[in-house]
Design a protein around this motif. Structure first.
Motif, PDB file in Angstrom:
ATOM      1  N   HIS A 125     -13.401  -0.984   2.149  1.00 53.02           N
ATOM      2  CA  HIS A 125     -12.399  -1.650   2.981  1.00 53.02           C
ATOM      3  C   HIS A 125     -12.951  -2.864   3.734  1.00 53.02           C
ATOM      4  O   HIS A 125     -12.311  -3.371   4.651  1.00 53.02           O
ATOM      5  CB  HIS A 125     -11.774  -0.651   3.958  1.00 53.02           C
ATOM      6  CG  HIS A 125     -11.008   0.411   3.255  1.00 53.02           C
ATOM      7  ND1 HIS A 125     -11.539   1.644   2.984  1.00 53.02           N
ATOM      8  CD2 HIS A 125      -9.768   0.393   2.701  1.00 53.02           C
ATOM      9  CE1 HIS A 125     -10.646   2.364   2.313  1.00 53.02           C
ATOM     10  NE2 HIS A 125      -9.572   1.629   2.130  1.00 53.02           N
TER      11      HIS A 125
ATOM     12  N   HIS B 286      -4.345  -3.213   2.120  1.00 50.11           N
ATOM     13  CA  HIS B 286      -5.605  -2.503   1.841  1.00 50.11           C
ATOM     14  C   HIS B 286      -6.072  -1.610   2.986  1.00 50.11           C
ATOM     15  O   HIS B 286      -6.439  -0.469   2.758  1.00 50.11           O
ATOM     16  CB  HIS B 286      -6.693  -3.498   1.442  1.00 50.11           C
ATOM     17  CG  HIS B 286      -7.893  -2.861   0.820  1.00 50.11           C
ATOM     18  ND1 HIS B 286      -7.800  -1.968  -0.235  1.00 50.11           N
ATOM     19  CD2 HIS B 286      -9.214  -3.003   1.080  1.00 50.11           C
ATOM     20  CE1 HIS B 286      -9.012  -1.582  -0.587  1.00 50.11           C
ATOM     21  NE2 HIS B 286      -9.890  -2.194   0.193  1.00 50.11           N
TER      22      HIS B 286
ATOM     23  N   GLY C  70      -3.330  -5.341  -5.829  1.00 48.65           N
ATOM     24  CA  GLY C  70      -4.236  -4.538  -5.031  1.00 48.65           C
ATOM     25  C   GLY C  70      -5.317  -3.989  -5.948  1.00 48.65           C
ATOM     26  O   GLY C  70      -5.260  -4.158  -7.169  1.00 48.65           O
TER      27      GLY C  70
ATOM     28  N   ASP D 211       0.753  -1.256   0.000  1.00 49.66           N
ATOM     29  CA  ASP D 211       0.000   0.000   0.000  1.00 49.66           C
ATOM     30  C   ASP D 211       0.783   1.306   0.000  1.00 49.66           C
ATOM     31  O   ASP D 211       0.338   2.269  -0.580  1.00 49.66           O
ATOM     32  CB  ASP D 211      -0.990   0.048   1.180  1.00 49.66           C
ATOM     33  CG  ASP D 211      -2.056  -1.010   1.041  1.00 49.66           C
ATOM     34  OD1 ASP D 211      -2.918  -0.865   0.172  1.00 49.66           O
ATOM     35  OD2 ASP D 211      -1.999  -2.005   1.784  1.00 49.66           O
TER      36      ASP D 211
ATOM     37  N   SER E 103      -9.760  -6.402  -3.953  1.00 51.83           N
ATOM     38  CA  SER E 103     -10.545  -5.931  -2.816  1.00 51.83           C
ATOM     39  C   SER E 103     -12.018  -6.275  -3.012  1.00 51.83           C
ATOM     40  O   SER E 103     -12.430  -6.767  -4.063  1.00 51.83           O
ATOM     41  CB  SER E 103     -10.411  -4.411  -2.675  1.00 51.83           C
ATOM     42  OG  SER E 103     -11.118  -3.750  -3.712  1.00 51.83           O
TER      43      SER E 103
ATOM     44  N   HIS F 225      -4.957  -9.112  -0.729  1.00 53.44           N
ATOM     45  CA  HIS F 225      -4.888  -7.656  -0.587  1.00 53.44           C
ATOM     46  C   HIS F 225      -5.886  -7.227   0.483  1.00 53.44           C
ATOM     47  O   HIS F 225      -5.540  -6.514   1.411  1.00 53.44           O
ATOM     48  CB  HIS F 225      -5.174  -6.957  -1.914  1.00 53.44           C
ATOM     49  CG  HIS F 225      -5.115  -5.461  -1.810  1.00 53.44           C
ATOM     50  ND1 HIS F 225      -3.968  -4.791  -1.425  1.00 53.44           N
ATOM     51  CD2 HIS F 225      -6.068  -4.499  -1.992  1.00 53.44           C
ATOM     52  CE1 HIS F 225      -4.195  -3.483  -1.390  1.00 53.44           C
ATOM     53  NE2 HIS F 225      -5.466  -3.282  -1.723  1.00 53.44           N
TER      54      HIS F 225
END
Length: 195
Positions: free
Chosen positions: A143, A165, A56, A8, A91, A129
């Motif tokens: 998230h 993440h 990611g 990240d 994600s 991720h």
């Protein structure tokens, strides 16, 4: 075995002020996503260790400009020095995007790996991720973690789940969680683990 885990945010400590002696004992580098390809290429060229990565949700540039000298482990089990590693990047789906998945889609990715998981007798490290649902994830859709990662840990008991993440500066400052037999590590920035 010492593993450098990253995610990240490019570490200025590593990138701008690299000191080889501080990383001479690193055996593997694992990226949990959302880092510049140039950063990964820099690390693999400066540290004498292989670099494995997952995508990611912001890593769309990797398609046209992948990190040189690094190996994607998306939807694959790789074994390095006897350590079995599985990668499941991306994600939770919050907008249109290539590396975003619904719960059902992520669960299907795991289902397609069941034969390989059986043949390898599970894995030691699950690299993702996104975090697992309600274990270090966020309250917003972007998230949110995946419930199927909980099911994965229940079934396969990996020693580690490494993820990114959820930035540690978002207010959830806990890097390490535990779930049954699995140590869950948020790789934001960088962290070193020893197996």
């Amino acid at each position: 075995m010492r593993i450098l885990v990253i995610s990240d945010e490019e570490s200025k400590y590593i990138w701008d002020h690299f000191e080889p002696k501080k990383f001479k004992d690193i055996n593997i580098i694992i990226s949990c996503g959302d880092l510049k390809a140039e950063y990964l290429s820099f690390l693999v060229s400066m540290i004498n260790a292989p670099l494995f990565y997952v995508h990611g949700n912001h890593d769309t540039k990797y398609k046209s400009d992948p990190p040189e000298g690094c190996e994607s482990i998306e939807d694959r089990i790789v074994t390095y020095n006897g350590i079995r590693i599985l990668g499941l990047g991306g994600s939770y789906r919050y907008s249109p995007g290539e590396y975003q998945f619904s719960e059902r889609q992520m669960s299907w990715r795991i289902t397609k790996l069941k034969l390989r998981l059986w043949l390898s007798n599970g894995v030691d490290i699950l690299v993702t991720h996104a975090p697992a649902y309600r274990i270090g994830d966020g309250d917003d859709l972007c998230h949110r973690g995946f419930e199927c990662f909980i099911e994965f840990m229940n079934q396969y008991n990996p020693r580690y789940l490494l993820h990114g993440h959820q930035h540690l500066n978002y207010g959830r400052n806990q890097r390490i969680h535990h779930y049954k037999k699995t140590e869950i590590i948020n790789a934001f920035g960088y962290h070193i683990i020893e197996i």
